[in-house]
Scaffold this motif. Structure first.
Motif, mmCIF file in Angstrom:
data_model
loop_
_atom_site.group_PDB
_atom_site.id
_atom_site.type_symbol
_atom_site.label_atom_id
_atom_site.label_comp_id
_atom_site.label_asym_id
_atom_site.label_seq_id
_atom_site.Cartn_x
_atom_site.Cartn_y
_atom_site.Cartn_z
ATOM 1 N N LEU A 142 52.403 -10.817 -14.485
ATOM 2 C CA LEU A 142 53.672 -11.503 -14.245
ATOM 3 C C LEU A 142 53.551 -12.408 -13.025
ATOM 4 N N TRP A 143 52.913 -11.920 -11.962
ATOM 5 C CA TRP A 143 52.730 -12.748 -10.772
ATOM 6 C C TRP A 143 51.951 -14.021 -11.122
ATOM 7 N N GLU A 144 50.907 -13.875 -11.926
ATOM 8 C CA GLU A 144 50.125 -15.049 -12.368
ATOM 9 C C GLU A 144 51.012 -16.019 -13.146
ATOM 10 N N ASN A 145 51.856 -15.478 -13.999
ATOM 11 C CA ASN A 145 52.758 -16.322 -14.775
ATOM 12 C C ASN A 145 53.792 -17.012 -13.883
ATOM 13 N N ILE A 146 54.252 -16.324 -12.856
ATOM 14 C CA ILE A 146 55.174 -16.936 -11.891
ATOM 15 C C ILE A 146 54.464 -18.087 -11.172
ATOM 16 N N ARG A 147 53.238 -17.849 -10.768
ATOM 17 C CA ARG A 147 52.457 -18.913 -10.118
ATOM 18 C C ARG A 147 52.338 -20.132 -11.029
ATOM 19 N N ASN A 148 51.993 -19.896 -12.284
ATOM 20 C CA ASN A 148 51.859 -20.993 -13.232
ATOM 21 C C ASN A 148 53.192 -21.702 -13.450
ATOM 22 N N THR A 149 54.268 -20.945 -13.504
ATOM 23 C CA THR A 149 55.608 -21.530 -13.670
ATOM 24 C C THR A 149 55.946 -22.411 -12.477
ATOM 25 N N GLU A 150 55.692 -21.910 -11.274
ATOM 26 C CA GLU A 150 56.018 -22.689 -10.073
ATOM 27 C C GLU A 150 55.122 -23.914 -9.926
ATOM 28 N N ASP A 151 53.885 -23.815 -10.398
ATOM 29 C CA ASP A 151 52.997 -24.971 -10.326
ATOM 30 C C ASP A 151 53.311 -25.990 -11.417
ATOM 31 N N GLY A 152 53.992 -25.491 -12.481
ATOM 32 C CA GLY A 152 54.541 -26.223 -13.591
ATOM 33 C C GLY A 152 53.869 -27.427 -14.040
#
Length: 152
Positions: A142-152
């Motif tokens: 989930l943290w990795e997915n949050i990172r990817n979302t924020e880097d968008g």
């Protein structure tokens, strides 16, 4: 502001079996204590309850953002909790909450407090973010997915 910088994977708790708002607030305070973020969890719990009594931090769409300025916090800290079952939270839209993003902020850091709340709000508005949290079973992923979302 990138929320992931304040939210390491060990600050993510998935499918927590908490039964009501008071249990959530206690869990938040105890988790911050267990993570070494604060020493006096009772004071943090009291600060969270006091803030919640002023007005619910249930913002709608199943999201609660309990937060408090407190002298117990030396630095800002964030927790993300997905709940096993939605709970009543006196939310603005009347809907129960199943995603909790909690933060504590040092007493005199009001600007940082507001910036962080804005960052959390922005993240929650990203397409697919809430469903991603609800479906997650692994905090590191989930943290990795949050990172990817924020880097968008």
């Amino acid at each position: 502001m990138k929320i992931r910088t304040l939210l390491p994977p060990e600050h993510i708790f998935l499918k927590a079996g908490l039964e009501d708002k008071q249990a959530v607030l206690r869990f938040i305070a105890d988790s911050f204590g267990g993570l070494g973020v604060v020493r006096n969890t009772d004071n943090v719990h009291k600060a969270l309850k006091t803030r919640e009594e002023m007005m619910s931090t249930g913002i709608g769409n199943g999201i609660g953002i309990p937060h408090a300025l407190t002298p117990e916090a030396e630095d800002i800290a964030v927790l993300l909790i997905s709940l096993a079952h939605p709970i009543p939270f006196d939310s603005l839209d009347g809907a129960p909450v199943d995603i909790v993003i909690a933060l504590i902020v040092p007493q005199n850091e009001t600007t940082l407090h507001l910036r962080t709340l804005a960052g959390i709000s922005g993240l929650c508005k990203r397409p697919g973010f809430l469903e991603m949290v609800r479906q997650s079973r692994d905090s590191r992923l989930l943290w990795e997915n949050i990172r990817n979302t924020e880097d968008g």
